[in-house]
Design an enzyme around this catalytic site. Sequence first.
Site, PDB file in Angstrom:
ATOM      1  N   HIS A 222      43.194  24.065  -1.938  1.00 20.36           N
ATOM      2  CA  HIS A 222      42.658  25.440  -1.800  1.00 20.36           C
ATOM      3  C   HIS A 222      41.408  25.515  -2.669  1.00 20.36           C
ATOM      4  CE1 HIS A 222      42.498  29.641  -1.073  1.00 20.36           C
ATOM      5  NE2 HIS A 222      43.567  30.076  -1.703  1.00 20.36           N
ATOM      6  N   HIS A 270      39.475  22.434   7.424  1.00 21.35           N
ATOM      7  CA  HIS A 270      39.952  23.794   7.172  1.00 21.35           C
ATOM      8  C   HIS A 270      41.125  24.084   8.088  1.00 21.35           C
ATOM      9  CE1 HIS A 270      39.880  28.122   6.529  1.00 21.35           C
ATOM     10  NE2 HIS A 270      39.180  27.844   5.435  1.00 21.35           N
ATOM     11  N   ASP A 321      33.580  25.104  -0.008  1.00 21.21           N
ATOM     12  CA  ASP A 321      33.589  24.426  -1.306  1.00 21.21           C
ATOM     13  C   ASP A 321      32.563  23.291  -1.373  1.00 21.21           C
ATOM     14  OD1 ASP A 321      35.656  25.919  -2.549  1.00 21.21           O
ATOM     15  OD2 ASP A 321      37.071  24.949  -1.206  1.00 21.21           O
TER      16      ASP A 321
HETATM   17  N1  COA Z   1      39.329  14.255   4.754  1.00 20.75           N
HETATM   18  C1  COA Z   1      39.804  13.313   5.590  1.00 20.75           C
HETATM   19  N2  COA Z   1      40.592  13.606   6.644  1.00 20.75           N
HETATM   20  C2  COA Z   1      40.885  14.893   6.850  1.00 20.75           C
HETATM   21  C3  COA Z   1      40.417  15.921   6.020  1.00 20.75           C
HETATM   22  C4  COA Z   1      39.597  15.558   4.936  1.00 20.75           C
HETATM   23  N3  COA Z   1      39.130  16.472   4.110  1.00 20.75           N
HETATM   24  N4  COA Z   1      40.864  17.110   6.464  1.00 20.75           N
HETATM   25  C5  COA Z   1      41.609  16.844   7.541  1.00 20.75           C
HETATM   26  N5  COA Z   1      41.632  15.515   7.758  1.00 20.75           N
HETATM   27  C6  COA Z   1      42.342  14.817   8.828  1.00 20.75           C
HETATM   28  C7  COA Z   1      43.809  14.698   8.457  1.00 20.75           C
HETATM   29  O1  COA Z   1      44.040  13.500   7.739  1.00 20.75           O
HETATM   30  C8  COA Z   1      44.453  14.709   9.806  1.00 20.75           C
HETATM   31  O2  COA Z   1      44.290  13.440  10.389  1.00 20.75           O
HETATM   32  P1  COA Z   1      45.480  12.758  11.233  1.00 20.75           P
HETATM   33  O3  COA Z   1      45.695  13.675  12.385  1.00 20.75           O
HETATM   34  O4  COA Z   1      44.933  11.419  11.565  1.00 20.75           O
HETATM   35  O5  COA Z   1      46.642  12.743  10.296  1.00 20.75           O
HETATM   36  C9  COA Z   1      43.606  15.691  10.595  1.00 20.75           C
HETATM   37  O6  COA Z   1      42.322  15.663   9.990  1.00 20.75           O
HETATM   38  C10 COA Z   1      44.172  17.114  10.583  1.00 20.75           C
HETATM   39  O7  COA Z   1      44.263  17.526   9.251  1.00 20.75           O
HETATM   40  P2  COA Z   1      45.401  18.427   8.622  1.00 20.75           P
HETATM   41  O8  COA Z   1      45.582  18.066   7.180  1.00 20.75           O
HETATM   42  O9  COA Z   1      46.617  18.422   9.492  1.00 20.75           O
HETATM   43  O10 COA Z   1      44.765  19.841   8.720  1.00 20.75           O
HETATM   44  P3  COA Z   1      45.315  21.113   8.014  1.00 20.75           P
HETATM   45  O11 COA Z   1      44.871  22.249   8.819  1.00 20.75           O
HETATM   46  O12 COA Z   1      46.744  21.042   7.669  1.00 20.75           O
HETATM   47  O13 COA Z   1      44.572  21.028   6.599  1.00 20.75           O
HETATM   48  C11 COA Z   1      43.118  21.252   4.857  1.00 20.75           C
HETATM   49  C12 COA Z   1      43.493  21.747   6.255  1.00 20.75           C
HETATM   50  C13 COA Z   1      42.061  22.191   4.280  1.00 20.75           C
HETATM   51  C14 COA Z   1      44.345  21.289   3.927  1.00 20.75           C
HETATM   52  C15 COA Z   1      42.594  19.820   4.962  1.00 20.75           C
HETATM   53  O14 COA Z   1      41.492  19.768   5.835  1.00 20.75           O
HETATM   54  C16 COA Z   1      42.232  19.247   3.613  1.00 20.75           C
HETATM   55  O15 COA Z   1      43.104  18.759   2.880  1.00 20.75           O
HETATM   56  N6  COA Z   1      40.909  19.310   3.219  1.00 20.75           N
HETATM   57  C17 COA Z   1      40.494  18.882   1.933  1.00 20.75           C
HETATM   58  C18 COA Z   1      40.762  19.969   0.899  1.00 20.75           C
HETATM   59  C19 COA Z   1      39.760  21.093   0.940  1.00 20.75           C
HETATM   60  O16 COA Z   1      38.578  20.874   1.037  1.00 20.75           O
HETATM   61  N7  COA Z   1      40.284  22.323   0.835  1.00 20.75           N
HETATM   62  C20 COA Z   1      39.496  23.517   0.818  1.00 20.75           C
HETATM   63  C21 COA Z   1      39.783  24.336   2.034  1.00 20.75           C
HETATM   64  S1  COA Z   1      38.698  25.750   2.124  1.00 20.75           S
END
Ligand code: COA
Length: 379
Positions: A222, A270, A321
């Site tokens: 987050h 996201h 971010d």
């Molecule tokens: N880096 C690398 N791969 C990423 C990624 C990232 N930042 N964000 C998503 N992915 C990939 C996941 O590994 C997943 O791949 P897979 O299908 O091969 O397993 C796919 O994209 C879907 O991601 P998922 O984690 O299921 O999406 P989500 O909606 O649950 O998660 C976040 C959203 C924000 C938690 C996720 O994108 C993340 O962890 N981002 C980094 C943290 C961040 O910047 N947070 C601030 C949010 S405003």
Amino acid sequence: MSDKDVRKGLAGVVADYTAVSKVNPDSNSLLYRGYPVQELAASKSFEEVALLLWSGELPTPEELADFETFERANRSLDPMIKAAIDLLPLDCHPMDVGRTAVSVLGAAHPLAEDSSPEAELNKAKSLFAQFPAVVAYDQRRRRSLALVEPRADLDYSANFLWMTFGEEAAPEVVDAFRVSMVLYAEHSFNASTFTARVVTSTLSDLHSAVTAAIGALKGPLHGGANEAVMHTFTEIGIRADESREEAAARAKAWMEEALAAKKKVMGFGHRVYKHGDSRVPTMKGALEKMIAHYNRPEMMGLYDGLEQAMEEAKQIKPNLDYPAGPTYHLMGFDTDMFTPIFIAARITGWTAHIMEQRATNALIRPLSAYNGVDERHVS
Ligand code: COA
């Protein structure tokens, strides 16, 4: 109960109505009380945006002047809060300081247990005014610097920078900071806001809800992502004497390696936006102005290199971010102060949601599907 009844992470669940903001992932748009956030970022002060989020309407000149007077009169770091901060170790995370400060501010607020709409609004405005001094003082004490008193002749953003750095920031820097505060202010039912609403739904008090929200915001999935972005830049290596192209090439190579190792790279992706975060173009514009102001083109190279490599490999877009982290770095904030700055901004959205939750309350209490051992008995 079957597997399809379980919505892990509440993904896709619509938990309630809100009139505070509307996120539209299809059009990559974000509206605060109906206004596109980029329009607010272009022309409104953070103080005006706060009043909009709380009341539903942009303030009249008189309402704004009244709030500015209140805010400027409530900016000083209360000696009790300073004493509480001074008790905390210098190597604890600044989010722990922010969380503790809000908890102490709640214990000391004369209206702490009054949850009338007037008292809630008063507490929201007080927190808005009081929190910048917490962030500013915490960064200074970690650098062995003394507290800087606020200046009533400066607006919120200019005064925040003044209290942190002890010198007046250039107008371009103040403006980029203001833009970041407006963009960070509100984002519907994100994890921390939902946390604040859960706590409020038990009829607990506003400061407890904000304290809990800070705990949720701390996590790197987050709010903590803006700090993590800077750790990535640092790991790649920030070399002020490098050209933009050289930095971009190194960043691309780093990203390719990270993705090959199946790493999650913070600042990308996201839960709601799958085609790009509505706030990024505006924040990237602010970052570009800071790159020009501080003459640091190589930072833009790192930014572009990572973004391009991620786009080519996975088509995952940056979130807010991503440009916010390097912007705060260029301004001179320590990396672990980035998420506390996010608190200062999001206090507005959290408290708007707290007031909305209280006005239309239903206890938030979902069900769970039990998957532990079958019933057994103590023999
Ligand atoms: N880096 C690398 N791969 C990423 C990624 C990232 N930042 N964000 C998503 N992915 C990939 C996941 O590994 C997943 O791949 P897979 O299908 O091969 O397993 C796919 O994209 C879907 O991601 P998922 O984690 O299921 O999406 P989500 O909606 O649950 O998660 C976040 C959203 C924000 C938690 C996720 O994108 C993340 O962890 N981002 C980094 C943290 C961040 O910047 N947070 C601030 C949010 S405003």
